[in-house]
Scaffold this motif. Sequence first.
Motif, PDB file in Angstrom:
ATOM      1  N   VAL A 100      26.727   8.299  27.862  1.00  0.00           N
ATOM      2  CA  VAL A 100      27.745   7.834  26.925  1.00  0.00           C
ATOM      3  C   VAL A 100      27.984   8.828  25.799  1.00  0.00           C
ATOM      4  N   ALA A 101      26.904   9.380  25.236  1.00  0.00           N
ATOM      5  CA  ALA A 101      27.043  10.215  24.044  1.00  0.00           C
ATOM      6  C   ALA A 101      26.749  11.692  24.277  1.00  0.00           C
ATOM      7  N   GLU A 102      25.689  11.991  24.998  1.00  0.00           N
ATOM      8  CA  GLU A 102      25.268  13.382  25.104  1.00  0.00           C
ATOM      9  C   GLU A 102      26.069  14.177  26.122  1.00  0.00           C
ATOM     10  N   GLN A 103      26.639  13.513  27.100  1.00  0.00           N
ATOM     11  CA  GLN A 103      27.411  14.211  28.126  1.00  0.00           C
ATOM     12  C   GLN A 103      28.910  13.981  27.971  1.00  0.00           C
ATOM     13  N   ALA A 104      29.318  13.474  26.816  1.00  0.00           N
ATOM     14  CA  ALA A 104      30.736  13.203  26.579  1.00  0.00           C
ATOM     15  C   ALA A 104      31.526  14.512  26.592  1.00  0.00           C
ATOM     16  N   PRO A 105      32.756  14.469  27.092  1.00  0.00           N
ATOM     17  CA  PRO A 105      33.569  15.683  27.150  1.00  0.00           C
ATOM     18  C   PRO A 105      34.141  16.100  25.794  1.00  0.00           C
ATOM     19  N   VAL A 106      33.954  15.265  24.774  1.00  0.00           N
ATOM     20  CA  VAL A 106      34.416  15.567  23.419  1.00  0.00           C
ATOM     21  C   VAL A 106      33.249  15.340  22.455  1.00  0.00           C
ATOM     22  N   PRO A 107      33.323  15.872  21.238  1.00  0.00           N
ATOM     23  CA  PRO A 107      32.277  15.586  20.249  1.00  0.00           C
ATOM     24  C   PRO A 107      32.176  14.077  19.997  1.00  0.00           C
ATOM     25  N   VAL A 108      30.973  13.632  19.673  1.00  0.00           N
ATOM     26  CA  VAL A 108      30.709  12.210  19.486  1.00  0.00           C
ATOM     27  C   VAL A 108      30.296  11.954  18.040  1.00  0.00           C
ATOM     28  N   LEU A 109      30.988  11.023  17.404  1.00  0.00           N
ATOM     29  CA  LEU A 109      30.625  10.546  16.078  1.00  0.00           C
ATOM     30  C   LEU A 109      29.752   9.316  16.293  1.00  0.00           C
TER      31      LEU A 109
ATOM     32  N   ALA B 151      17.089   4.699  16.811  1.00  0.00           N
ATOM     33  CA  ALA B 151      16.935   4.948  15.374  1.00  0.00           C
ATOM     34  C   ALA B 151      15.767   5.906  15.123  1.00  0.00           C
ATOM     35  N   ARG B 152      14.651   5.694  15.817  1.00  0.00           N
ATOM     36  CA  ARG B 152      13.497   6.607  15.672  1.00  0.00           C
ATOM     37  C   ARG B 152      13.833   8.000  16.192  1.00  0.00           C
ATOM     38  N   ARG B 153      14.502   8.035  17.321  1.00  0.00           N
ATOM     39  CA  ARG B 153      14.847   9.329  17.925  1.00  0.00           C
ATOM     40  C   ARG B 153      15.646  10.203  16.965  1.00  0.00           C
ATOM     41  N   PHE B 154      16.567   9.572  16.214  1.00  0.00           N
ATOM     42  CA  PHE B 154      17.407  10.333  15.298  1.00  0.00           C
ATOM     43  C   PHE B 154      16.866  10.336  13.867  1.00  0.00           C
ATOM     44  N   GLY B 155      15.661   9.792  13.671  1.00  0.00           N
ATOM     45  CA  GLY B 155      15.023   9.835  12.354  1.00  0.00           C
ATOM     46  C   GLY B 155      15.788   9.105  11.276  1.00  0.00           C
ATOM     47  N   VAL B 156      16.349   7.948  11.603  1.00  0.00           N
ATOM     48  CA  VAL B 156      17.151   7.195  10.643  1.00  0.00           C
ATOM     49  C   VAL B 156      16.237   6.587   9.583  1.00  0.00           C
ATOM     50  N   GLN B 157      16.487   6.935   8.336  1.00  0.00           N
ATOM     51  CA  GLN B 157      15.733   6.378   7.219  1.00  0.00           C
ATOM     52  C   GLN B 157      16.620   5.563   6.297  1.00  0.00           C
ATOM     53  N   ALA B 158      17.918   5.660   6.453  1.00  0.00           N
ATOM     54  CA  ALA B 158      18.874   4.902   5.656  1.00  0.00           C
ATOM     55  C   ALA B 158      20.083   4.611   6.530  1.00  0.00           C
TER      56      ALA B 158
ATOM     57  N   GLU C 196      23.721  17.821  21.092  1.00  0.00           N
ATOM     58  CA  GLU C 196      23.110  18.495  19.948  1.00  0.00           C
ATOM     59  C   GLU C 196      23.708  17.954  18.652  1.00  0.00           C
ATOM     60  N   VAL C 197      22.842  17.605  17.688  1.00  0.00           N
ATOM     61  CA  VAL C 197      23.319  17.148  16.383  1.00  0.00           C
ATOM     62  C   VAL C 197      23.852  18.357  15.626  1.00  0.00           C
TER      63      VAL C 197
ATOM     64  N   ALA D 124      29.058  24.614  17.052  1.00  0.00           N
ATOM     65  CA  ALA D 124      28.796  25.531  18.169  1.00  0.00           C
ATOM     66  C   ALA D 124      29.823  26.651  18.300  1.00  0.00           C
ATOM     67  N   GLY D 125      30.112  27.307  17.216  1.00  0.00           N
ATOM     68  CA  GLY D 125      31.019  28.449  17.284  1.00  0.00           C
ATOM     69  C   GLY D 125      32.464  28.058  17.472  1.00  0.00           C
TER      70      GLY D 125
END
Length: 155
Positions: free
Chosen positions: A51-60, A103-110, A121-122, A147-148
Amino acid sequence: MASRIVPCPTCGQRNRVPAAAVGTPRCGRCRAALPWLVDAGDADFADFAEVAEQAPVPVLVDLWATWCGPCRAVSPALERLAAACAGRVKLVKVDVDAAPRLARRFGVQAVPTLLVLDRGEVVARQAGAAPEPALRAWLEGALASRAGGRRSGRV
């Protein structure tokens, strides 16, 4: 993975938009780009890559919580940005209470925490709510510098 029914901003036709696809969603009637909004959670943890990492466009990615007032306040602005960026950005909403592993994977603290992912890639991160013009500027900056500038474009 669930799909969503989205009205075309150009002609009003209701279209089924899948959570993941090879290309970007387009209206079945007029072929205009459609806003791409997806909900993701730990139940779809294995599908998050598709859904997010292999999307053909950037993901918000919007990491939010139901009890968070600022999260609820910023959500409509993010949906408007997704509509303004139809065909260029995908919005993935993650309820951190329902998806603690993500949430843990992305280190969400707030919350809210916003990320822009480019091929998994973030490339940009922002914690806290902001007014829509600031969010638009942040997203534009992330898209321009990622990414350039592989897939540049204004919001």
